[in-house]
Design a protein around this motif. Structure first.
Motif, short mmCIF file in Angstrom:
data_model
loop_
_atom_site.label_atom_id
_atom_site.label_comp_id
_atom_site.label_asym_id
_atom_site.label_seq_id
_atom_site.Cartn_x
_atom_site.Cartn_y
_atom_site.Cartn_z
N GLU A 92 36.26 -9.02 73.36
CA GLU A 92 37.29 -9.98 73.72
C GLU A 92 37.84 -10.74 72.52
OE1 GLU A 92 34.39 -9.58 75.09
OE2 GLU A 92 34.41 -9.89 77.26
N ARG A 93 36.96 -11.28 71.69
CA ARG A 93 37.44 -12.23 70.71
C ARG A 93 38.20 -11.53 69.57
NH1 ARG A 93 35.10 -17.86 70.11
NH2 ARG A 93 34.40 -17.09 72.13
N ALA A 94 37.55 -10.56 68.96
CA ALA A 94 38.08 -10.02 67.70
C ALA A 94 38.71 -8.64 67.85
CB ALA A 94 36.94 -9.95 66.69
N GLY A 95 38.52 -7.99 68.97
CA GLY A 95 39.04 -6.62 69.10
C GLY A 95 38.14 -5.64 68.37
N LEU A 96 38.58 -4.40 68.32
CA LEU A 96 37.79 -3.34 67.68
C LEU A 96 37.67 -3.57 66.18
CD1 LEU A 96 39.39 -0.30 69.53
CD2 LEU A 96 37.01 -1.05 69.74
N GLU A 97 36.56 -3.15 65.60
CA GLU A 97 36.41 -3.18 64.15
C GLU A 97 37.03 -1.91 63.56
OE1 GLU A 97 32.31 -3.73 63.28
OE2 GLU A 97 32.25 -5.69 64.27
N ASN A 98 37.39 -1.99 62.28
CA ASN A 98 38.01 -0.82 61.65
C ASN A 98 37.10 0.40 61.68
OD1 ASN A 98 40.34 -2.14 61.21
ND2 ASN A 98 40.33 -1.95 58.98
N ASP A 99 35.80 0.15 61.66
CA ASP A 99 34.84 1.24 61.74
C ASP A 99 35.00 2.03 63.05
OD1 ASP A 99 32.58 2.63 60.74
OD2 ASP A 99 31.35 1.57 62.22
N ASP A 100 35.29 1.32 64.15
CA ASP A 100 35.54 1.99 65.44
C ASP A 100 36.91 2.67 65.42
OD1 ASP A 100 33.15 0.98 66.70
OD2 ASP A 100 34.18 -0.96 66.82
N ILE A 101 37.90 1.96 64.88
CA ILE A 101 39.27 2.49 64.91
C ILE A 101 39.37 3.76 64.08
CG2 ILE A 101 41.67 1.98 64.26
CD1 ILE A 101 41.15 -0.90 65.09
N ALA A 102 38.57 3.84 62.99
CA ALA A 102 38.61 5.04 62.15
C ALA A 102 38.14 6.27 62.91
CB ALA A 102 37.76 4.81 60.90
N ARG A 103 37.41 6.09 64.02
CA ARG A 103 36.97 7.23 64.84
C ARG A 103 38.06 7.74 65.76
NH1 ARG A 103 31.45 7.38 64.56
NH2 ARG A 103 30.57 5.43 63.81
N ALA A 104 39.14 6.99 65.87
CA ALA A 104 40.18 7.35 66.84
C ALA A 104 41.24 8.24 66.22
CB ALA A 104 40.83 6.08 67.39
N ASN A 105 41.81 9.14 67.01
CA ASN A 105 42.89 9.99 66.54
C ASN A 105 44.21 9.23 66.49
OD1 ASN A 105 40.90 11.73 68.34
ND2 ASN A 105 41.66 12.98 66.64
N ALA A 106 44.35 8.22 67.33
CA ALA A 106 45.59 7.45 67.36
C ALA A 106 45.31 6.09 67.97
CB ALA A 106 46.66 8.18 68.14
N ILE A 107 46.26 5.18 67.73
CA ILE A 107 46.15 3.81 68.24
C ILE A 107 47.07 3.64 69.44
CG2 ILE A 107 46.90 1.45 67.65
CD1 ILE A 107 45.67 1.97 64.85
N ILE A 108 46.61 2.89 70.44
CA ILE A 108 47.50 2.45 71.52
C ILE A 108 47.80 0.98 71.31
CG2 ILE A 108 47.75 2.03 74.00
CD1 ILE A 108 45.85 4.33 74.53
N SER A 109 49.09 0.64 71.27
CA SER A 109 49.49 -0.75 71.12
C SER A 109 50.48 -1.08 72.24
CB SER A 109 50.12 -0.95 69.74
OG SER A 109 50.42 -2.30 69.53
N VAL A 110 50.13 -2.07 73.09
CA VAL A 110 51.02 -2.46 74.18
C VAL A 110 52.22 -3.18 73.58
CG1 VAL A 110 51.24 -3.81 76.29
CG2 VAL A 110 49.07 -2.67 75.78
N PRO A 111 53.44 -2.78 73.95
CA PRO A 111 54.63 -3.37 73.32
C PRO A 111 54.93 -4.77 73.83
CG PRO A 111 55.29 -1.81 75.01
CD PRO A 111 53.79 -1.74 74.94
N VAL A 112 54.06 -5.72 73.49
CA VAL A 112 54.29 -7.11 73.90
C VAL A 112 55.36 -7.74 73.02
CG1 VAL A 112 51.99 -7.52 74.87
CG2 VAL A 112 52.37 -7.84 72.43
N ASP A 113 55.86 -8.88 73.46
CA ASP A 113 56.79 -9.68 72.67
C ASP A 113 56.08 -10.12 71.40
OD1 ASP A 113 58.40 -11.64 71.59
OD2 ASP A 113 58.92 -12.52 73.52
#
Lengths: 242, 242
Positions: free
Chosen positions: B116-137
């Protein structure tokens, strides 16, 4: 212009605040509130709105639904279950697409959201031109007020904002050019040849093609190419040190 | 097959339960949980999940992200802000469209959600093939864990379920046929003629066309037509009583 979100007889201040946040996330700021159960202003709504308080400050508060809709020409009512009223039923996607066209044509569009426990009354729904129903799994439907507002606001933004659906974030680098990838392939091929990788002779050409295909399949950046050159140079140095 | 939602180091049990509800609303039931802060099982998660508890009972719980992704071939990581990693960035819409195609082709797809607070760490994100980003304002981005799961699950269902975007709920009735609308128009025209409505003569034809156009513009049901006949009959009766 944007659709106006009208909360009809909302009960918990927290939910009013959460709905304001949901709207703000997707760039909506026009909220109206009909007969809030706990009066107005509501400190719990303000506390929950965190950063979206301006929506609450600007919200029109009315005594009944008719007053909230007085200047609106198209009204959608959100409801989860059929109501025994003959009415068009749209997904949030179809409704916000239609709303966008209507607003562009000069209409003023409102979306009604009902109280937490029971949802909108038929008296409110009869004022709407069409119903919005989120296509939840029929076996499990438990969207709350703020979630329904979130999905509707999301659909508004998805269909009206300029959003790039698929892009690449380059971190201090950029895509490698064809010639850079070509030189990388040559570097690896030459050193691996020296290292005796392409053996036996009959399979050499096939192995080289497979290796070149590997580089071209990868979405390499300039930084990737430099790193891969460095790896090969380091292996060669290590070997040369004996 | 469906995408697997992986909650990485979630903190509050309530948020795990809310994420389970969000998934269940859109027909998803495959959750994995990496190193939940307050241990497992978590009674607060169960209480919040209300009705979606089966997702929690069936959830795989692992010590680290690698174990949760061991059998997955494509991984998306949800994150709100850029991370200094070169990576594709997709909207939930583009990602779930792609995931649907990959799953149809036999891949096993996972989506990572951070604490909740900080979101994923880069170590986790580096395991992903792509990022999902919700197009918020960009001026107001405050989606929580369960809201992010809700929007991603919504996009999965929107793009994979057979959903009718625009339909009509007929409440114990059905659309009026052409001949029924025609007879209604004739009934009104005849009685209004008798009542002296079409005056002066020069304007009579235009008024009749306008009236016929009104009926044809309306999406009338059989029940509407009967009601409108009844209204006219009643007015005539009232007049005849003198």
């Amino acid at each position: 212009m944007q659709p106006i979100f009208v909360l009809v007889r909302p009960q918990m201040g927290e939910n009013i605040g959460a709905a304001a946040r949901a709207m703000a996330n997707f760039g909506l700021d026009n909220m109206r509130i009909v007969a809030p159960r706990d009066g107005w202003p509501n400190p719990k709504a303000v506390a929950m709105a965190s950063g979206a308080g301006r929506l609450l400050d600007a919200a029109m508060v009315t005594e009944d639904t008719a007053a909230a809709l007085a200047d609106c020409t198209t009204v959608y009512a959100t409801t989860a279950r059929p109501r025994g009223l003959t009415k068009r039923v749209l997904t949030p996607e179809a409704a916000m697409g239609e709303a966008s066209a209507k607003i562009a044509a000069g209409e003023r569009v409102a979306v009604l959201f009902g109280p937490e426990r029971a949802g909108l009354e038929n008296d409110d729904i009869a004022r709407a031109n069409a119903i919005i129903s989120v296509p939840v799994d029929p076996g499990y439907a438990s969207l709350n007020l703020a979630q329904c507002a979130l999905l509707t606001a999301y659909e508004w933004r998805r269909q009206t904002a300029e959003i790039t659906a698929d892009r690449v974030d380059y971190a201090k680098t950029e895509p490698a050019t064809g010639v850079e990838v070509e030189k990388l392939a040559e570097h690896y091929e030459a050193q691996l040849d020296a290292a005796g990788m392409f053996y036996p002779e009959a399979k050499a050409e096939g192995m080289k093609v497979t290796l070149r295909n590997l580089w071209s399949r990868m979405p390499l950046t300039r930084a990737d190419v430099q790193l891969l050159h460095g790896i090969m140079r380091q292996m060669v140095r290590w070997k040369e040190r004996g």
